[in-house]
Design a protein around this motif. Structure first.
Motif, PDB file in Angstrom:
ATOM      1  N   ASP A 228     -17.073 -45.347 -28.695  1.00 43.73           N
ATOM      2  CA  ASP A 228     -16.450 -44.133 -29.238  1.00 43.73           C
ATOM      3  C   ASP A 228     -15.248 -44.469 -30.130  1.00 43.73           C
ATOM      4  O   ASP A 228     -14.393 -43.630 -30.366  1.00 43.73           O
TER       5      ASP A 228
ATOM      6  N   HIS B 180     -16.087 -34.065 -35.699  1.00 40.61           N
ATOM      7  CA  HIS B 180     -15.889 -33.600 -34.322  1.00 40.61           C
ATOM      8  C   HIS B 180     -15.671 -34.774 -33.368  1.00 40.61           C
ATOM      9  O   HIS B 180     -16.215 -34.812 -32.267  1.00 40.61           O
ATOM     10  N   VAL B 181     -14.856 -35.745 -33.797  1.00 41.23           N
ATOM     11  CA  VAL B 181     -14.521 -36.877 -32.936  1.00 41.23           C
ATOM     12  C   VAL B 181     -13.006 -37.032 -32.863  1.00 41.23           C
ATOM     13  O   VAL B 181     -12.485 -38.134 -32.826  1.00 41.23           O
TER      14      VAL B 181
ATOM     15  N   ASP C  84     -24.389 -27.103 -30.396  1.00 44.89           N
ATOM     16  CA  ASP C  84     -23.328 -27.602 -29.521  1.00 44.89           C
ATOM     17  C   ASP C  84     -22.041 -27.619 -30.336  1.00 44.89           C
ATOM     18  O   ASP C  84     -21.824 -28.498 -31.173  1.00 44.89           O
TER      19      ASP C  84
ATOM     20  N   TYR D  30     -19.069 -28.273 -29.470  1.00 45.82           N
ATOM     21  CA  TYR D  30     -18.189 -29.408 -29.182  1.00 45.82           C
ATOM     22  C   TYR D  30     -18.523 -30.611 -30.072  1.00 45.82           C
ATOM     23  O   TYR D  30     -17.633 -31.326 -30.526  1.00 45.82           O
ATOM     24  N   ALA D  31     -19.827 -30.832 -30.303  1.00 43.89           N
ATOM     25  CA  ALA D  31     -20.257 -31.976 -31.109  1.00 43.89           C
ATOM     26  C   ALA D  31     -20.452 -31.606 -32.574  1.00 43.89           C
ATOM     27  O   ALA D  31     -20.675 -32.494 -33.407  1.00 43.89           O
TER      28      ALA D  31
ATOM     29  N   ALA E 138     -23.659 -36.024 -34.503  1.00 45.78           N
ATOM     30  CA  ALA E 138     -23.640 -34.822 -33.659  1.00 45.78           C
ATOM     31  C   ALA E 138     -24.891 -34.753 -32.800  1.00 45.78           C
ATOM     32  O   ALA E 138     -24.835 -34.393 -31.614  1.00 45.78           O
TER      33      ALA E 138
ATOM     34  N   ARG F 162     -24.704 -37.318 -29.908  1.00 43.94           N
ATOM     35  CA  ARG F 162     -23.560 -37.182 -29.006  1.00 43.94           C
ATOM     36  C   ARG F 162     -23.545 -35.867 -28.233  1.00 43.94           C
ATOM     37  O   ARG F 162     -22.809 -35.722 -27.256  1.00 43.94           O
ATOM     38  N   ALA F 163     -24.346 -34.882 -28.660  1.00 42.53           N
ATOM     39  CA  ALA F 163     -24.301 -33.548 -28.054  1.00 42.53           C
ATOM     40  C   ALA F 163     -24.616 -33.602 -26.560  1.00 42.53           C
ATOM     41  O   ALA F 163     -25.604 -34.210 -26.145  1.00 42.53           O
TER      42      ALA F 163
ATOM     43  N   ARG G 154     -29.187 -36.014 -23.757  1.00 41.45           N
ATOM     44  CA  ARG G 154     -28.607 -36.803 -24.835  1.00 41.45           C
ATOM     45  C   ARG G 154     -29.269 -38.170 -24.938  1.00 41.45           C
ATOM     46  O   ARG G 154     -29.541 -38.660 -26.030  1.00 41.45           O
TER      47      ARG G 154
END
Length: 372
Positions: A66, A80-81, A191, A193-194, A212, A215-216, A227
């Motif tokens: 990550d 989104h990281v 998603d 968030y991702a 995305a 990683r979702a 995932r």
């Protein structure tokens, strides 16, 4: 001659020809050697003791991290990281290449797998930790590649031959160098968030979209298990695009792909140009007939461990059957007749006719079915 024997001889001849083409085209020792020289090197095996015996074939531990190194604040927000990287392993896969180079088996290891980390010293410090229970993905931040290898070998009783680490940054750049990768989903995938928002059907993902997708974790109730399936599916599509798009036959494209990856790829010292060339030749003939996908069978997806919260507890007997097949260079076993509710996380099919990872499971009530 039986059809299967003819197919095997065909693969051997094609692999030999592919190596000759790669070498003749200049990819063999000019580009590939340059790639090997530019890869960041790590000591993944120094000091390891009481390791499992070596088996047949080649075992590569592939770790996706990550790390946000190389991304601007604007890029972190776009992809989104955001936030601080824990330098943990975001994806952990064991790649087995058979001794005859005719079969590739890919096994996903749940990052939240409960394990006991051996005693270790924290990276870049003198802080010493005794052996303790933790999640598998924390091995990388606690002790770097060496502890990651030691933890995986301890869990699987399978000797790791090579270590390869890829970060978010290199992953996105590689996808963009390919011109995007095509995926198909039976239902819309969203998603927030991702940053994932895909319609049902076929989509071509660029680097940020691919990140995305793999990683979702909030697409359905499967969390990390869904995932892992998407990661396996995407890696198969990525390999297919590289092969069908002629990337491995074009020295210029190989060089561009290498440049995109080099800033954030690390490997052990032993993964040299010759082995990279061999793997490239194998990859050129990657097909679903020569590849197997599996995830470690589990007994409990939400095992509460003191101080760790929810962890993944493996089904030890089923997992041992899986890794015993790898150790003996055999096709992955199918789930037995008494397999429990988590059987779908195990191998999907034998090597003769392997199934691709299952489509994303979602409620299709009242919706027109999409067939990928």
């Amino acid at each position: 001659m039986p059809a299967r024997s003819r197919r095997r001889w065909g693969i051997r001849i094609a692999s030999t020809l592919s190596a000759l083409v790669l070498t003749a085209s200049g990819v063999g020792h000019s580009v590939v050697a340059g790639v090997a020289d530019g890869v960041g090197r790590v000591d993944a095996f120094g000091g390891l003791r009481d390791r499992p015996d070596a088996g047949s074939g080649l075992n590569i531990l592939l770790v996706g991290t990550d790390s946000r190194d190389g991304l601007t604040e604007e890029e972190r927000a776009r992809y989104h990281v955001g936030g601080t990287s824990c330098r943990c392993a975001d994806a952990i896969l064991l790649l087995h290449v058979s001794e005859d180079r005719e079969r590739v088996s890919m096994v996903s290891l749940p990052r939240d797998s409960l394990t006991t980390l051996p005693a270790h010293t924290m990276p870049d410090s003198t802080e010493r930790h005794d052996a303790h229970d933790d999640k598998l993905n924390s091995a990388l931040s606690h002790g770097g590649p060496q502890l990651m290898v030691e933890a995986v070998e301890g869990l699987t009783d399978t000797r790791i031959d090579h270590y390869l680490e890829v970060s978010f940054v290199s992953f996105m750049r590689a996808v963009d160098q390919l011109g995007g990768v095509e995926v198909c989903t039976t239902e819309p995938l969203r998603d927030a968030y991702a940053g994932l928002d895909l319609p049902a059907g076929t989509s071509t993902l660029d680097g940020p979209g691919a990140l995305a997708y793999v990683r979702a974790r909030h697409v359905d109730g499967a969390s990390d298990f869904g995932r892992m399936e998407r990661q396996q599916r995407f890696l198969a599509a990525f390999a297919d695009k590289a092969v069908s798009g002629g990337v491995l036959l074009n020295p210029g494209k190989v060089a561009a792909m290498a440049e995109a990856l080099l800033d954030s790829v690390r490997a052990d010292e032993g993964l040299d140009a010759e082995q990279m060339l061999e793997l490239a030749g194998l990859m050129r003939h990657f097909t679903t007939a020569s590849a197997e996908f599996a995830s470690v069978p589990v007994a409990d997806r939400q095992h509460e461990a003191p101080g760790l919260g929810s962890t993944v507890l493996w089904d030890e007997r089923a997992a041992d059957r899986l890794f015993d097949a790898l150790r003996h260079d055999q096709p992955l076993p199918r789930p037995g007749p008494d397999a429990g509710p988590d059987a779908e996380t195990g191998p999907g099919a034998p090597a003769e006719e392997p199934a691709a990872p299952a489509d994303d499971a979602q409620d299709t009530t009242g919706a027109e079915a999409i067939v990928c």
